[in-house]
Design an enzyme around this catalytic site. Structure first.
Site, PDB file in Angstrom:
ATOM      1  CG  ASP A 153      -2.058   1.024   1.014  1.00 30.10           C
ATOM      2  OD1 ASP A 153      -2.666   1.006  -0.072  1.00 30.10           O
ATOM      3  OD2 ASP A 153      -2.332   1.820   1.915  1.00 30.10           O
ATOM      4  CG  HIS A 203       7.371   5.326  -2.485  1.00 32.61           C
ATOM      5  ND1 HIS A 203       7.727   5.648  -3.777  1.00 32.61           N
ATOM      6  CD2 HIS A 203       6.050   4.969  -2.550  1.00 32.61           C
ATOM      7  CE1 HIS A 203       6.681   5.501  -4.579  1.00 32.61           C
ATOM      8  NE2 HIS A 203       5.664   5.087  -3.869  1.00 32.61           N
TER       9      HIS A 203
END
Length: 199
Positions: free
Chosen positions: A70, A182
């Protein structure tokens, strides 16, 4: 070779993850698009909760080891929005371009000091056979550009400016992105944890 299912329908994401783990002794596969699986209701309050929920649900449905993630964009000026709602920001019907143009519009006229942002990703692995659950988080700091640039990447990449490169995330190569993104940072931590758990 042990199979791990990547619990995502996003082909960009699947290819990125497969490439990152290519040197591990696992067979990574994307979700079979023919499977008619129920949607995972992402009602967690954090990226970690949502990633684990996706991985747990798919692991149970498929009786396989599942890796899910996520991730999202957090903009300081918008009090952390769109955050965990990044994929649905502005409504389910908006495409990537419409979503990032909405962000640019909300930040219109704001100086660079007000445009700080971060991409955040949490990756979760659930192994139903060994009862293993692993999570790893990665973060990449940047600034929301004043206008989109670049053809590489997807999602909010064209408006995420990296001061150290003088380019947006969509203007750097995939190899470079894997090092600093990320998801790349979360995957690096996950790779270490996989090696420790499955040595």
């Amino acid at each position: 070779m042990e199979k791990i299912i990547i619990g995502s329908g996003n082909q960009h994401k699947i290819e990125e993850i497969k490439a990152f783990f290519a040197d591990l002794n696992f067979d990574f596969e994307g979700l079979d698009p023919e499977l008619d699986l129920p949607e995972v209701v992402e009602d967690g309050k954090t990226y970690r909760e949502n990633a684990l929920k996706k991985a747990r649900q798919r692991a149970e449905e498929l009786n396989q080891i599942v890796l899910a993630d996520d991730s999202g964009l957090s903009v300081d000026y918008l009090d952390g929005a769109p955050g965990i709602y990044s994929a649905r920001f502005g409504g389910e019907d908006l495409d990537d371009q419409q979503k990032y143009l909405k962000i640019l519009n909300l930040l219109k006229g704001q100086p660079e000091s007000k445009r700080k942002a971060a991409f955040i990703s949490v990756i979760a692995l659930v192994d139903p056979f060994r009862k293993i659950e692993i999570t790893a988080e990665g973060r990449c700091e940047g600034i929301i550009a004043e206008e989109p640039a670049g053809e590489n990447g997807f999602g909010y990449d064209p408006i995420f400016y990296l001061p150290e490169y003088g380019l947006t995330m969509a203007q750097i190569s995939q190899a470079e992105k894997n090092k600093i993104s990320h998801r790349g940072r979360a995957l690096k931590k996950m790779k270490t944890k996989l090696k420790e758990s499955y040595n």
